[in-house]
Design an enzyme around this catalytic site. Structure first.
Site, PDB file in Angstrom:
ATOM      1  N   CYS A  55      49.935 102.702  44.072  1.00 48.65           N
ATOM      2  CA  CYS A  55      51.436 101.610  44.859  1.00 48.65           C
ATOM      3  C   CYS A  55      51.181 101.395  46.672  1.00 48.65           C
ATOM      4  O   CYS A  55      50.311 102.100  47.314  1.00 48.65           O
ATOM      5  CB  CYS A  55      52.355 103.372  45.150  1.00 48.65           C
ATOM      6  SG  CYS A  55      54.198 102.016  45.674  1.00 48.65           S
ATOM      7  N   GLU A  94      52.674  94.232  42.154  1.00 47.99           N
ATOM      8  CA  GLU A  94      50.761  95.427  41.492  1.00 47.99           C
ATOM      9  C   GLU A  94      50.479  93.646  41.057  1.00 47.99           C
ATOM     10  O   GLU A  94      51.054  92.413  41.415  1.00 47.99           O
ATOM     11  CB  GLU A  94      50.824  95.624  40.355  1.00 47.99           C
ATOM     12  CG  GLU A  94      49.512  96.660  40.276  1.00 47.99           C
ATOM     13  CD  GLU A  94      49.536  97.525  41.286  1.00 47.99           C
ATOM     14  OE1 GLU A  94      48.247  96.082  42.249  1.00 47.99           O
ATOM     15  OE2 GLU A  94      49.609  98.602  41.484  1.00 47.99           O
TER      16      GLU A  94
END
Length: 271
Positions: free
Chosen positions: A2, A114
């Protein structure tokens, strides 16, 4: 992993969702659609208040800095590299094991970003014709629109170069726990694009479903084996992912338009 996420919910909304007992209005953060390492973020934690007759844990919404600095660090410079902690080794790594035992938190988000290297770009990279492939960002979020509650750790660090009464004498920092990405189908998987989170990236933030919040935040739970049982991934099928503009790749861009769902990957970034 993350490395970037979105957090637009107001503290009043988070207070209701997480049954917050205490938060300071002066710590209110503006909605952030491109949260990056070292930024200040909201975290939910259970911790006794100071100077009270009943020293019980109180559910609080706190403003922390993203990038954990262990209490024993000589300087805070390494915090930007410690934004994620791996669930598989968190109980044994010196930087995380003490916080894992007694300083756990929930970091609320709308979802996280992402990046995927497009197929055409990967082919060029393999052929040696392109050194820096263009990547397509995806936004990953709960399919039902609920809060994305990321498991986290927090830590206190004392800047010994400053006097006790200095407002920056104490740093409170946090890290997001990550786990292996799901290989099961995403909710509403598109015909064109990633079929699962694992096709986007091999790691993902550990999402805690509401039934685990109290157990995770409970500071009285300190046993390693007991705590490791809470690191199980959520049930499959709860997440969806969709392509967003490559504008999110620049941390200076910040606004709700970053969350706009594209019909497909941008040209040159086909999955």
């Amino acid at each position: 992993m993350c490395g970037r996420y979105a957090a637009s919910r107001r503290p009043e909304d988070l207070a209701g969702i997480f049954e917050i007992e205490k938060w300071e209005p002066e710590e209110t953060l503006a909605p952030d659609y491109n949260v990056a390492p070292t930024k200040e973020v909201y975290a939910v934690l259970d911790r006794p208040l100071k100077d009270v007759d009943e020293p019980r844990p109180v559910r609080q919404l706190r403003k922390l800095k993203w990038g954990l600095v262990p209490s024993w660090s000589k300087s805070p410079e390494g915090g930007a590299r410690m934004i994620n902690a791996r669930a598989e080794t968190i109980h044994e790594k010196p930087s995380y094991k003490r916080a894992f035992s007694s300083r756990r938190c929930v970091i609320p988000a709308d979802g996280y970003y992402e990046w995927v290297t497009g197929k055409q770009e990967r082919d060029l990279e393999v052929e040696g014709r392109k050194k820096r492939p263009r990547k397509q960002p995806y936004f990953v979020l709960p399919a039902d629109g609920s809060v994305f509650a990321m498991a986290g750790l927090y830590e206190f660090w004392r800047d010994k170069t400053l006097p006790d009464d200095h407002p920056q004498a104490w740093w409170v920092t946090c890290s997001v726990i990550t786990t292996e990405a799901e290989t099961t189908p995403l909710a509403g998987s598109p015909a064109e694009g990633p079929y699962s989170l694992a096709e986007i990236h091999p790691r993902m933030p550990l999402m805690l479903t509401p039934d685990r919040w109290d157990s995770w935040l409970d500071p009285s739970r300190t046993g390693v084996d007991d705590l490791r049982s809470l690191l199980q991934p959520p049930p499959p099928g709860l997440m969806r992912a969709y392509p967003v503009s490559t504008a999110v790749s620049n941390v200076r861009n910040n606004g709700p338009e970053l969350l706009k769902e594209l019909e497909g990957p941008e040209e040159g970034t086909l999955f």
